[in-house]
Design a protein around this motif. Structure first.
Motif, short mmCIF file in Angstrom:
data_model
loop_
_atom_site.label_atom_id
_atom_site.label_comp_id
_atom_site.label_asym_id
_atom_site.label_seq_id
_atom_site.Cartn_x
_atom_site.Cartn_y
_atom_site.Cartn_z
N THR A 1 0.82 -1.21 0.00
CA THR A 1 0.00 0.00 0.00
C THR A 1 0.86 1.26 0.00
OG1 THR A 1 -0.25 -0.11 2.41
CG2 THR A 1 -1.99 -1.09 1.06
N LYS A 2 2.08 1.18 0.51
CA LYS A 2 3.00 2.32 0.42
C LYS A 2 3.52 2.48 -1.00
CE LYS A 2 4.49 2.27 5.20
NZ LYS A 2 5.51 1.80 6.13
N GLN A 3 3.81 1.37 -1.66
CA GLN A 3 4.31 1.40 -3.02
C GLN A 3 3.20 1.79 -4.01
OE1 GLN A 3 6.13 -2.26 -4.22
NE2 GLN A 3 6.81 -1.46 -6.20
N ILE B 1 -4.10 1.58 -3.62
CA ILE B 1 -4.58 0.25 -3.23
C ILE B 1 -4.81 0.19 -1.72
CG2 ILE B 1 -3.96 -2.19 -3.06
CD1 ILE B 1 -2.57 -1.92 -5.72
N GLU B 2 -5.94 -0.38 -1.35
CA GLU B 2 -6.23 -0.69 0.06
C GLU B 2 -6.06 -2.19 0.23
OE1 GLU B 2 -10.18 0.53 1.12
OE2 GLU B 2 -10.02 2.30 -0.14
N ALA B 3 -5.41 -2.59 1.31
CA ALA B 3 -5.21 -4.01 1.58
C ALA B 3 -5.77 -4.35 2.95
CB ALA B 3 -3.73 -4.36 1.51
N ASP B 4 -6.42 -5.50 3.01
CA ASP B 4 -6.99 -5.98 4.27
C ASP B 4 -6.60 -7.45 4.41
OD1 ASP B 4 -8.65 -6.04 6.60
OD2 ASP B 4 -10.18 -7.05 5.40
N THR B 5 -6.05 -7.82 5.56
CA THR B 5 -5.67 -9.21 5.80
C THR B 5 -6.35 -9.72 7.06
OG1 THR B 5 -3.70 -8.55 7.04
CG2 THR B 5 -3.41 -8.97 4.70
N ARG C 1 -7.68 -9.12 0.93
CA ARG C 1 -8.53 -8.37 0.00
C ARG C 1 -7.74 -7.14 -0.44
NH1 ARG C 1 -13.71 -5.97 2.44
NH2 ARG C 1 -12.13 -4.70 3.44
N LEU C 2 -7.54 -7.02 -1.74
CA LEU C 2 -6.91 -5.85 -2.33
C LEU C 2 -7.98 -5.08 -3.09
CD1 LEU C 2 -3.65 -7.46 -3.76
CD2 LEU C 2 -3.93 -6.23 -1.61
N ARG C 3 -7.99 -3.77 -2.89
CA ARG C 3 -9.04 -2.96 -3.52
C ARG C 3 -8.44 -1.68 -4.07
NH1 ARG C 3 -14.47 -1.62 -0.21
NH2 ARG C 3 -14.95 0.29 -1.28
#
Length: 177
Positions: free
Chosen positions: A132-134, A138-142, A152-154
């Motif tokens: 998400t920094k790169q 993108i939002e990432a949820d684990t 979940r990548l969004r």
């Protein structure tokens, strides 16, 4: 004693039809439809379709972008326990990924695979934070439970759901990654 072949053949055909018809009806009305009803009642599930085999039940899902995949798995496992029986539950998620999201996932895949291989699951969250920094769009949820790791990548309307079994296959390959 002389056998009459026509009654024997008719009896065999009727027995086979009854046996396989009963097996089909049980699968359709005792496994597939109850699991479809359970899955469709869970928030975030847009559609569900069940396919079964001898050793597993596969649930093909279409989820909304904000669906909680771990919660969906847990509820299907609990509420569909009678229909699933001793079979393995496998979720396959249709997602609306796009090429940019796939590219971002491919950058994180090596770190995720290494974390899964070494069973250092907290490193998956670290890999998603780096992702998400790169890729700030993108939002990432684990999430994790006793069976799987859920990612979940969004990015806008595009979403990618990944389910990684904590017990890897013999080859160590994830079919849905």
């Amino acid at each position: 004693m002389k056998l009459r072949w026509i009654p024997v053949a008719i009896t065999a055909v009727l027995s086979a039809a009854l046996l396989f018809g009963g097996w089909y009806a049980y699968g359709q009305y005792g496994v597939e439809q109850p699991l479809d009803r359970v899955a469709n009642a869970i928030p975030g599930v847009e559609s569900a379709d069940t396919n079964r085999s001898i050793s597993s039940v596969e649930l093909q899902l279409k989820l909304s972008p904000d669906a909680d995949l771990a919660e969906v798995y847990r509820r299907v496992q609990e509420e569909g326990a009678q229909a699933i029986g001793d079979k393995t539950l496998k979720l396959k998620v249709d997602d609306s990924s796009d090429p940019a999201l796939e590219k971002a996932w491919s950058h994180a895949l090596f770190d995720v695979a290494e974390a899964m291989d070494h069973k250092k699951y907290s490193e998956i969250r670290t890999a998603m934070d780096q992702l998400t920094k790169q890729y700030p769009e993108i939002e990432a949820d684990t999430q994790m439970d006793g069976t799987n790791v859920y990612i979940r990548l969004r990015s806008g309307a595009a979403v990618k759901f990944v389910i990684l079994p904590r017990e890897s296959e013999k080859l160590g390959v994830w079919p849905n990654a």
